[in-house]
Every structure is written in structure tokens, then in C-alpha cells.
Design an enzyme around this catalytic site. Structure first.
Site, PDB file in Angstrom:
ATOM      1  N   CYS A 191      -4.281  10.487   0.963  1.00 14.78           N
ATOM      2  CA  CYS A 191      -3.228   9.191   0.994  1.00 14.78           C
ATOM      3  C   CYS A 191      -1.987   9.658   0.684  1.00 14.78           C
ATOM      4  O   CYS A 191      -1.093   9.428   1.557  1.00 14.78           O
ATOM      5  CB  CYS A 191      -3.977   8.381  -0.133  1.00 14.78           C
ATOM      6  SG  CYS A 191      -5.584   7.448   0.446  1.00 14.78           S
TER       7      CYS A 191
ATOM      8  N   GLY B  55       1.238  19.794 -12.556  1.00 16.15           N
ATOM      9  CA  GLY B  55      -0.055  20.702 -11.987  1.00 16.15           C
ATOM     10  C   GLY B  55       0.430  21.371 -10.700  1.00 16.15           C
ATOM     11  O   GLY B  55       1.786  21.570 -10.667  1.00 16.15           O
TER      12      GLY B  55
ATOM     13  N   LYS C 101       0.902  -1.292   0.114  1.00 14.23           N
ATOM     14  CA  LYS C 101       0.034   0.024  -0.028  1.00 14.23           C
ATOM     15  C   LYS C 101       0.767   1.194  -0.094  1.00 14.23           C
ATOM     16  O   LYS C 101       0.687   2.221  -0.828  1.00 14.23           O
ATOM     17  CB  LYS C 101      -0.887  -0.029   1.326  1.00 14.23           C
ATOM     18  CG  LYS C 101      -1.778   1.195   1.313  1.00 14.23           C
ATOM     19  CD  LYS C 101      -2.763   1.710   0.374  1.00 14.23           C
ATOM     20  CE  LYS C 101      -3.424   2.968   0.766  1.00 14.23           C
ATOM     21  NZ  LYS C 101      -4.452   3.370  -0.181  1.00 14.23           N
TER      22      LYS C 101
END
Length: 439
Positions: A266, A259, A210
Site C-alpha cells: 500500500c 526503522g 484512501k
């Protein structure tokens, strides 16, 4: 099969609802009585496309239930998921107090075999802490009850969470026993009928996957922002660079859009946590430290471009600046770590008046900022009388603005595109000064 999911945030509520959609009996648990009562009344506390419809459908069908007391349903379930928050401490480490509180409750009331599954994003080694906490409580009670722990990290994208859960590109499950593996395979079988994408690992590997996945994606974003900033200085076009490198099959074209920085619940938290985990073990995550530093700087890029356009920070005093987009990404009202918050703070400190519009995040912005900014009903109301317009979130409705309307309502024709989604030629031909990232 009966399961309980503790925590009704993005992960818990989406997971529980989607499991119930597959015919599983699900009880969602949360200590927040107000939230649970609202859910019982059909009021969904988060914005996520498609979620409210599924919550209503499965609650009516009797497959989706809500309670504040895990102990009331523990005797009936086969699996307990922990999906509570793991907010970062000041040092960047994940705070496990809510995760371990769930484990204590389980240990205090467990009377039969269950698999205790962590879906919250937690550091490597957390499963063993959960196991010890449950066993300590069982020992205090003087009872022997078998149980297993497992890790099942989520990979849901806010704004597409329901779709991601129903059609996952992979399901990672870390287990210690064949019994737990069998039960988890049975739970996810309805999602794997066409293509089995389950990946079984040991628990530490599942916990690490993860963090590693989110950190890799964050790295790609910061890398492209670094490249974009260099492109501006050498006269290159980052959009052409992005297409050129993305065509390389070894690289691919995902997460190569520059960007004004990443945000959300997260990436910032997980990068910090992985850096802290390594530091605790005497290792330095040099790449991720740079990823974090680049992203922190990138959140200031639109303000710096605006200052350069107006000549100085002092020249922003008394100016009206419009923001299109507040959420950290489209299709969500989540403003956690959003670049818009950094930008608004800088603008207010400079003495500017700030007008904002976002399709769904206005209430969340009000909760965070109160009356510090002016809230508008649509994108053109926000642009009215503005000396400059800053596009911060790439919502679809911002992609093709009516330039005739903007020409009439704006005080000065200055547009800063923080997501590179507007047509530079059209804006320039309409008399706008157009600034973006990496061109």
C-alpha cells in the site's frame, strides 16, 4: 443479501470472508483457476491470522462460494465489489486494466440493477471510467439496465485484517444516489450495531481519502526516520523524542517508530500514485516526494551501518550475515517492497553470505530469491557462524533472544537492530556491539 467480490487477494478474500461471517451470501471470483480450486479445497493462498478458520467455517455453512466466472452469478447479486490489483506502472500511476476488465464483464452480462463498488485502491476519477465502461457495453448490447457505481476504500492492516474488517474504525462509502447509499448502509449494518462509523461522501472524496490516509501514515514514518538519523548525529535518543512528541494529543503516539523503511503493498504504491496524479494535473506534491526519497534511502540504512562497522564494503566479502525477518511487517508473509529485499541485494553484491529466517515468509522469499540465500529453520540457526546479525522485521519471537545461545553460535558479536526492539543494555553487557536506529 447476495454479493460478489472479484479478486481473492488480501482485500477481496478478507472482505468476502468477513461479510459471509455476518450472514451475507458471498461469491468470491478470480480468473486464476488454480487459486479458486485451492480455495474450494480449503487452501488459503495468503497468511493472515484468523482468516483460514473463517474461510473453512463459512464455506461449510454455504455462505461463501468461489468461482472463476462472474457472469454465472451476476443475475443473483445485489452488489459487485471490485478488489483486483492495481499495480503501479513504471511512471508510478495505478494500472487500471484489471479494474476496467471487471467493468466490461459486468456491462456485457448485466440484466438487473446492481451497485458496482470499487474496493481496489484507485486514482480519483476511476469510478467515472468504470461507469462509462459498463455503459458502453450496455449500449453495444442495445439494452437499458440501471446501475450505480460507488467507492468503498479498504483500510485493512496486513496481520490484523480480519480484526480491522470486523471492527472497523470507519467505513467510507462514496455514492451518487440514495438508492446506492441505502443498499450500502444495509450491507454494513451488522458491523454498525454498537457504533455507527459509516462516512458517506461523494465518490471523488472517497477515492481521495484512501490515498490521503496512507500518504499521511507514510509521511509520519519518513518524518520519524529523518528525525532518528538526526538524533544519531546530535547525540539524542529517538525513543525519548518519540515519547515526548507522542504525548502531545495533537500528534498522538501512532506511527512514530523509526526503522529501516516502510514497505508492503500500500504505502509505496499509493504515495507514488498520488504524486503521479498531482503531476498529471500540473501540481507537485513536494512533501510526498520527500517522503518517498527518505524511505528509499532508509532501506539502505542497515547496510550502511554494517559497512561502517566493518570499515569498508570490501571487508564484507566472504562474511556471513544473518537476517531475522523478511516480511515487510510482522504477522504477514508479504514481501512486496520489503526493506529486507534491498538489504539482501546489497549484501550479495558485496560478496557476503546471507542466512535468513522469518516465521512465515520463508516460502515467499524462496519464490523471489531462489537459492541466493541460505534458509534456516529458526532464529538461532540463522545466527550460527554469523559475523553480524541484522534484525529487519519486529516479530515478537525476536524481542527477547537468548543471549547465551547467541554468544555461543555467532562468530562475531555484532547486532544491528533495524526496529529498535532489543534491549541495548543487555546486549552490551553480554559483550555485543549493538547498533540501532536513532540512538
Amino acid at each position: 443479501m447476495n454479493i460478489a467480490i472479484v479478486g481473492t487477494g488480501y482485500v477481496g478474500l478478507v472482505s468476502g470472508t468477513c461479510f459471509s461471517e455476518m450472514g451475507i451470501n458471498v461469491t468470491c471470483v478470480d480468473v486464476d483457476e488454480k487459486k479458486i480450486e485451492s480455495l474450494k479445497q480449503g487452501i488459503v493462498p495468503i497468511y493472515e491470522p484468523g482468516l483460514e478458520t473463517l474461510v473453512h467455517k463459512n464455506a461449510r455453512s454455504g455462505r461463501l462460494h468461489f468461482t472463476t466466472r462472474l457472469e454465472d452469478v451476476l443475475d443473483e447479486v445485489d452488489i459487485v465489489f471490485t478488489a483486483v490489483g492495481t499495480p503501479p506502472d513504471e511512471d508510478g500511476s495505478a494500472d487500471l486494466k484489471y479494474v476496467l476488465a471487471v467493468a466490461r464483464t459486468i456491462g456485457q452480462h448485466l440484466n438487473h440493477y446492481v451497485v458496482v463498488v470499487t474496493k481496489s485502491t484507485v486514482p480519483v476519477g476511476t469510478a467515472q471510467k468504470i461507469k462509462k465502461t459498463i455503459q458502453d457495453e450496455l449500449d453495444r448490447r442495445g439494452v437499458q439496465v440501471e446501475f450505480d457505481v460507488a467507492s468503498n476504500p479498504e483500510f485493512l492492516k496486513e496481520g490484523a485484517a480480519v480484526k480491522d474488517f470486523m471492527s472497523p474504525d470507519r467505513v467510507v462509502v462514496g455514492v451518487e444516489s440514495e438508492r446506492a447509499r441505502h443498499l450500502m448502509a444495509r450491507l454494513y449494518k451488522p458491523f454498525m450495531l454498537v457504533n455507527d462509523r459509516m462516512i458517506f461522501t461523494d465518490i471523488p472524496s472517497a477515492e481521495m481519502i484512501k490515498y490521503a490516509a496512507n500518504s499521511m501514515l507514510a509521511t509520519r514514518i519518513s518524518f520519524m526516520n529523518d528525525i532518528a538519523n538526526l538524533c544519531e548525529r546530535v547525540g539524542a535518543n529517538v525513543n525519548m523524542v518519540r515519547k515526548g512528541i507522542g504525548a502531545d494529543t495533537r500528534i498522538g503516539n501512532k506511527f512514530l517508530y523509526p526503522g529501516c523503511g516502510y514497505g508492503g503493498s500500500c504505502f509505496p504504491k499509493d504515495v507514488k500514485a498520488l504524486i503521479k496524479t498531482a503531476s498529471d494535473l500540473g501540481y507537485t506534491m513536494r512533501v510526498l516526494q520527500a517522503v518517498e526519497a527518505v524511505n528509499n534511502d532508509q532501506k539502505h540504512i542497515l547496510f550502511e551501518k554494517l559497512v561502517a562497522e566493518f570499515g569498508s564494503v570490501d571487508n564484507l566479502r566472504g562474511k556471513t550475515i544473518a537476517l531475522w525477518g523478511l516480511a515487510f511487517k510482522p504477522e504477514t508473509d508479504d514481501m512486496r517492497e520489503a526493506p529486507a529485499l534491498v538489504l539482501i541485494e546489497r549484501l550479495l553484491d558485496a560478496g557476503a553470505f546471507v542466512k535468513v529466517y522469518d516465521p512465515v515468509a520463508m516460502d515467499e522469499c524462496r519464490r523471489r530469491l531462489g537459492d541466493k540465500v541460505t534458509y534456516c529453520h529458526n532464529m538461532y540457526e540463522a545466527a550460527s557462524d554469523a559475523h553480524a546479525l541484522l534484525l529487519v522485521t519486529e516479530w515478537r519471537e525476536f524481542r527477547v533472544p537468548n543471549l547465551k545461545v547467541l554468544t555461543k553460535v555467532m562468530r562475531q558479536r555484532i547486532v544491528l537492530d533495524g526496529r529498535n526492539i532489543l534491549d541495548a543494555n543487555e546486549l552490551q553487557q553480554a559483550g555485543f556491539t549493538y547498533l540501532c536506529i536513532g540512538r
